[in-house]
Design a protein around this motif. Structure first.
Motif, mmCIF file in Angstrom:
data_model
loop_
_atom_site.group_PDB
_atom_site.id
_atom_site.type_symbol
_atom_site.label_atom_id
_atom_site.label_comp_id
_atom_site.label_asym_id
_atom_site.label_seq_id
_atom_site.Cartn_x
_atom_site.Cartn_y
_atom_site.Cartn_z
ATOM 1 N N ALA A 63 2.461 24.637 61.041
ATOM 2 C CA ALA A 63 1.286 25.498 60.852
ATOM 3 C C ALA A 63 1.285 26.263 59.535
ATOM 4 O O ALA A 63 0.227 26.656 59.046
ATOM 5 N N MET A 64 2.469 26.476 58.953
ATOM 6 C CA MET A 64 2.571 27.341 57.775
ATOM 7 C C MET A 64 3.459 26.707 56.715
ATOM 8 O O MET A 64 4.605 27.118 56.522
ATOM 9 N N PRO A 65 2.943 25.706 55.995
ATOM 10 C CA PRO A 65 3.783 25.052 54.983
ATOM 11 C C PRO A 65 4.214 26.041 53.905
ATOM 12 O O PRO A 65 3.447 26.883 53.466
ATOM 13 N N GLY A 66 5.466 25.932 53.513
ATOM 14 C CA GLY A 66 6.000 26.799 52.473
ATOM 15 C C GLY A 66 6.239 28.234 52.918
ATOM 16 O O GLY A 66 6.289 29.141 52.095
ATOM 17 N N VAL A 67 6.420 28.435 54.209
ATOM 18 C CA VAL A 67 6.606 29.801 54.731
ATOM 19 C C VAL A 67 7.907 30.412 54.229
ATOM 20 O O VAL A 67 8.910 29.715 54.048
ATOM 21 N N ARG A 68 7.846 31.727 53.981
ATOM 22 C CA ARG A 68 9.026 32.494 53.587
ATOM 23 C C ARG A 68 8.996 33.828 54.321
ATOM 24 O O ARG A 68 8.032 34.583 54.219
ATOM 25 N N HIS A 69 10.067 34.094 55.071
ATOM 26 C CA HIS A 69 10.228 35.362 55.785
ATOM 27 C C HIS A 69 11.155 36.266 54.988
ATOM 28 O O HIS A 69 12.194 35.819 54.507
ATOM 29 N N MET A 70 10.783 37.531 54.878
ATOM 30 C CA MET A 70 11.609 38.503 54.174
ATOM 31 C C MET A 70 11.678 39.781 54.997
ATOM 32 O O MET A 70 10.723 40.119 55.689
ATOM 33 N N SER A 71 12.795 40.459 54.914
ATOM 34 C CA SER A 71 12.908 41.741 55.611
ATOM 35 C C SER A 71 13.575 42.746 54.677
ATOM 36 O O SER A 71 14.265 42.383 53.727
ATOM 37 N N SER A 72 13.346 44.023 54.993
ATOM 38 C CA SER A 72 13.919 45.089 54.168
ATOM 39 C C SER A 72 13.956 46.382 54.971
ATOM 40 O O SER A 72 13.470 46.439 56.095
ATOM 41 N N ASN A 73 14.509 47.414 54.357
ATOM 42 C CA ASN A 73 14.534 48.758 54.931
ATOM 43 C C ASN A 73 15.173 48.773 56.318
ATOM 44 O O ASN A 73 14.624 49.328 57.265
#
Length: 143
Positions: A63-73
């Motif tokens: 469903a989401m080509p090229g997806v990138r997950h990021m997290s912080s804080n």
């Protein structure tokens, strides 16, 4: 006993492995970041158990080509073999419809906050549950 700096670093490494596995389409690697009956909760439902987590990664990739997950804080608290973590989340994709650009452009899909419960299992930190509280969503459908 309160969490050590080493515990917190191991939990941050777990977050990195989680993000990279889902983005690479590595369902088994993603499921390995959870306890065997771990859960992921999102606004459209709840996924529970190893096989369901693996399948969710395949659905996200389709469903989401090229997806990138990021997290912080990250705020990590706990005692002994139990911990909680709250962190910010950002998801983007490589937008294939980049308005004539030669290379795909990043498109912000979502922001939100993860609320997590973790447990040390056989010496390794794992997610017991992750709940994503979405603040904004900018994609046609949920995976």
């Amino acid at each position: 006993m309160p969490l050590t700096v080493a515990d917190k670093l191991e939990i941050l490494d777990l977050v990195g492995r989680y993000c990279q596995a889902v983005d690479a389409g590595d369902g088994p690697g993603y499921a390995d970041t959870y306890v065997s009956d771990g859960t992921f909760e999102m606004p459209v439902g709840r996924v529970e158990g190893r096989e369901a987590l693996i399948e969710m990664v395949a659905v996200i990739q389709a469903a989401m080509p090229g997806v990138r997950h990021m997290s912080s804080n990250w705020v990590i608290e706990g005692d002994g073999d139990l911990a909680t973590m709250r962190c910010y989340m950002l998801i983007k994709v490589h937008d294939p419809d980049s308005g004539g650009q030669k290379t795909p452009q990043p498109k912000l899909v979502a922001t939100g906050i993860y609320d997590d419960k973790l447990r040390r299992v056989e010496g390794a930190w794992k997610f017991v549950s992750r709940k994503i509280n979405v603040e904004c969503w900018n994609w046609p459908d949920w995976p």
